[in-house]
Design a protein around this motif. Structure first.
Motif, PDB file in Angstrom:
ATOM      1  N   SER B  26       0.845  -1.192   0.000  1.00 51.16           N
ATOM      2  CA  SER B  26       0.000   0.000   0.000  1.00 51.16           C
ATOM      3  C   SER B  26       0.881   1.243   0.000  1.00 51.16           C
ATOM      4  O   SER B  26       2.088   1.163   0.271  1.00 51.16           O
ATOM      5  CB  SER B  26      -0.892   0.016   1.236  1.00 51.16           C
ATOM      6  N   ARG B  62      -7.467   1.877   0.924  1.00 51.24           N
ATOM      7  CA  ARG B  62      -6.096   1.705   0.448  1.00 51.24           C
ATOM      8  C   ARG B  62      -6.042   1.419  -1.048  1.00 51.24           C
ATOM      9  O   ARG B  62      -7.012   0.958  -1.637  1.00 51.24           O
ATOM     10  CB  ARG B  62      -5.436   0.524   1.154  1.00 51.24           C
ATOM     11  N   LEU B  64      -3.454  -0.869  -3.360  1.00 52.74           N
ATOM     12  CA  LEU B  64      -2.330  -1.798  -3.341  1.00 52.74           C
ATOM     13  C   LEU B  64      -1.629  -1.749  -4.689  1.00 52.74           C
ATOM     14  O   LEU B  64      -2.257  -1.934  -5.731  1.00 52.74           O
ATOM     15  CB  LEU B  64      -2.827  -3.212  -3.047  1.00 52.74           C
TER      16      LEU B  64
END
Lengths: 107, 107
Positions: B26, B62, B64
DNA sequence: CATGTATGTACGCATAGATGTATATAACAT
DNA sequence: ATGTTATATACATCTATGCGTACATACATG
């Protein structure tokens, strides 16, 4: 400290290096083949020389420049871990295609 | 048009790519591991993403990020002619050493 | 020695890009 | 709803560097 990557970021420098893969050349020859003003060529050659990409020998008023292996080898080393990474990905793709060709379209 | 070399010239971007060779991460993780302010990380990730070096998926708040092979493979291709060049030089050196070991020091 | 050829360097300018600060967007939690 | 977390973006600034122009150096040749 100038990294290999900083040096190679400049397109004209890459062009010079590519020309030198075939044979050594004088500044004037590079000037002609790349259609660049002479000071530009000289300045790039200086950068390349100080970074170890090329070396020169004197031939009367000329300087003959030729390629050196080291820094590019360094780049090759840097690339190694990524090569492992993507070869894993190629393998995965190839396996997929292999299975597909063997008559398993729904993998 | 941003070349592969322009992208890789930035040290932080290289650091990001190297981290991503092991596993996806992340933005916050990269921020911590590289000790960089978050906007800096985000901006570099944007550059890397637009150049195809990385791709991202959403996980709640988030993102990734993971590595993509293509651009680095492009670099590998660029490097190929030079590899031929320097392998020729390695060969020359090895031949020299071989002859030396066989008892011909004065080559 | 004077002139021409080949290459290197100094200086000023203009532009690209990396950074910091601040703010925007979006998803969660309570 | 409100606040909190996670990430993206906008703007101003600063620095590095590539380039053009001019000049310097060095060798060669008449």
């Amino acid at each position: 400290m100038e990294t290999v990557f900083d040096i190679l970021a400049e397109p004209h420098r890459r062009a010079i290096l590519q020309l030198l893969t075939t044979s050594e050349r004088s500044v004037g020859q590079l000037e002609q083949e790349l259609q660049l003003p002479q000071p530009t060529v000289s300045k790039h050659l200086r950068v390349l020389r100080e970074a170890g990409f090329v070396e020169s020998t004197v031939d009367a008023q000329r300087r003959l420049y030729r390629l050196r292996a080291e820094p590019l080898r360094e780049l090759d080393v840097w690339l190694a871990p990524f090569r492992e990474f993507w070869s894993a990905h190629v393998d995965a793709l190839e396996q997929h295609l292999d299975r597909w060709e063997e008559g398993e379209p729904h993998v």
